[in-house]
Design an enzyme around this catalytic site. Structure first.
Site, short mmCIF file in Angstrom:
data_model
loop_
_atom_site.label_atom_id
_atom_site.label_comp_id
_atom_site.label_asym_id
_atom_site.label_seq_id
_atom_site.Cartn_x
_atom_site.Cartn_y
_atom_site.Cartn_z
N LYS A 84 34.42 -70.99 56.28
CA LYS A 84 35.37 -70.40 57.23
C LYS A 84 36.39 -71.42 57.75
CE LYS A 84 33.68 -66.09 57.74
NZ LYS A 84 32.22 -66.01 57.73
N GLU A 106 38.37 -62.23 65.63
CA GLU A 106 37.16 -61.40 65.66
C GLU A 106 36.01 -62.24 65.09
OE1 GLU A 106 39.21 -61.55 63.17
OE2 GLU A 106 37.82 -61.81 61.48
N SER A 373 28.31 -70.42 50.20
CA SER A 373 29.35 -70.27 51.22
C SER A 373 28.98 -70.90 52.56
CB SER A 373 29.69 -68.80 51.41
OG SER A 373 28.52 -68.05 51.70
C1 PLP Z 1 31.53 -64.98 56.98
C2 PLP Z 1 30.67 -65.44 55.88
C3 PLP Z 1 30.63 -64.78 54.63
C4 PLP Z 1 31.37 -63.50 54.36
O1 PLP Z 1 32.75 -63.54 54.46
P1 PLP Z 1 33.72 -63.55 53.22
O2 PLP Z 1 35.06 -63.36 53.80
O3 PLP Z 1 33.32 -62.42 52.30
O4 PLP Z 1 33.56 -64.86 52.53
C5 PLP Z 1 29.86 -65.31 53.63
N1 PLP Z 1 29.12 -66.43 53.82
C6 PLP Z 1 29.12 -67.09 55.00
C7 PLP Z 1 28.28 -68.31 55.14
C8 PLP Z 1 29.89 -66.61 56.06
O5 PLP Z 1 29.88 -67.27 57.23
#
Ligand code: PLP
Length: 393
Positions: A84, A106, A373
């Protein structure tokens, strides 16, 4: 392609009151993305503050176990623990250049809220976060973090009091104070130019990973796998591979309790075309075309829509989208922790679960690039609870 569209998806389906703001944003972005002093300043923030480039890690034990060559793109190692921050630093810097003194955002689980509050603290911007009441209860620690970082947190109790309601409230708030405020949208969704801007800022993931895997293996991967909520880490992971037709692109959505139940958030698997939050795309809808309440164990994937570029990649069959259940994701959460000593976010665990599931059916030693992610510390209490164990802090 028509400007602001991906195939027939995207667009700017917003009330007139927003038009000036999104035109101003598009013009500013078009200008700054080509401005070497902007790109240099952003690069320095990403490298020195967020910790980029993120590592590409060869997961040796997992590879041996599954009979594939698996590399993890370690977005979990970024400052604030997920991808993020890539988008937040880009948009916060852009807001500052535009002369805005305040950002609003948000948040669902609170990851984007924490990243936004962090970026605002760093760049000296006021910050207000909108969060559903249900989410705020589930993620009390993140509410505390945001406040600690200097942000004001507004609890939203309308609708299902979750992420979609927080987005709606942030949009309303933006319409009331456009002069000094930038809406720092957290995923590759919403009206144009947001899906493009967020994609561009997250595409640093595949810019790095493409070079890193070529360096490590001398060839492109057979597949790139990422989880999909709104789709920002996935589109960032895919972007620099889209033209490489030999590379399969795989997005893993949250099936929740199963795609044949109502407790799911698998938009591309079960959704229909619609218009919501300023964009045309696929959405989970009920029989009457109302946005359906969605469910996933993972708050970050618990969104009833998907970014318009994914909808397009799905339509033209360039990317494949699969649905992974809560059970499969929790299994993968435990698997990676024990196998590699890496506790993944429950969102990322959906992508890991897919690789675990299909590796045995792929040609031996297939080269897989898997985006991690985020890190899973935030999920430990919920995972323990899922397994019937109560943890007290
Ligand atoms: C917010 C989040 C996501 C999902 O958001 P995307 O916009 O689809 O990437 C995925 N993994 C983590 C660790 C997140 O914090």
């Amino acid at each position: 392609m028509k400007s602001g569209y991906f195939g027939e998806h995207g667009g700017q389906f917003v009330p007139e009151i927003f038009m000036n703001a999104i035109i101003e944003l598009e013009q500013a972005y078009t200008r700054y993305k080509l401005d070497p002093s902007f790109t240099q300043e952003l690069k320095e923030l990403l490298d020195n503050y967020a910790g980029r480039p993120s590592r590409l890690y060869y997961a040796k034990k997992m590879s041996q176990d599954l009979g594939a060559r698996i590399y993890l793109k370690r977005e979990d190692l970024n400052h604030t623990g997920s991808h993020k921050i890539n988008n937040v630093l880009g948009q916060a810097l852009l807001a500052k250049k535009m002369g805005k003194s305040r950002i609003i955002a948000e948040t669902g689980a609170g990851q984007h809220g924490v990243a936004s509050a962090t970026g605002a603290a760093l760049l000296g911007l006021e910050c207000e976060i909108f969060m559903g009441q249900e989410d705020a209860k589930r993620q009390a620690l993140n509410v505390y973090r945001m406040r600690l970082l200097g942000a004001k947190v507004h609890i939203v109790s309308s609708g299902t009091a979750t992420l979609k309601d927080a987005v709606s409230q942030a949009l309303r708030e933006w319409s009331m104070r456009i002069e000094d405020t930038h809406y720092l949208l957290g995923s590759a969704v919403g009206p144009h130019p947001f899906p493009m801007i967020v994609r561009d800022f997250q595409s640093v993931i595949s810019l790095e990973s493409r070079a890193q895997i070529l360096q490590a293996e001398g060839k492109l991967p057979d597949m790139v796998v990422a989880c999909v909520g709104g789709g920002s880490n996935a589109i960032g992971s895919f972007h620099h591979f889209v033209k490489d037709s030999s590379v399969r692109l795989i997005g893993c959505e949250a099936a929740g309790k199963g795609i044949d139940t109502k407790e799911t958030a698998a938009t591309l698997t079960t959704g229909k075309m619609g218009i919501f939050h300023g964009m045309k795309s696929y959405f989970c809808q009920d029989e009457c075309g109302q946005i359906a309440p969605v469910y996933s164990i993972s708050a970050g994937l618990d969104y009833p829509g998907v970014g318009p570029e994914h909808a397009y990649l799905h339509d033209i069959k360039r990317a494949e989208f699969v649905a992974i259940t809560d059970d499969e994701a929790v299994g993968a959460f435990e698997y990676l922790s024990k196998m590699e000593g890496i506790i993944p976010a429950i969102e990322s665990s959906h992508a890991i679960a897919y690789v675990r599931k299909v590796a045995k059916d792929l040609p031996k030693d297939s080269l897989i690039l898997l985006t991690l992610s985020g890190r899973g510390d935030k999920d430990c209490a919920a995972m323990a609870r899922y397994k019937g164990e109560e943890i007290y802090e």
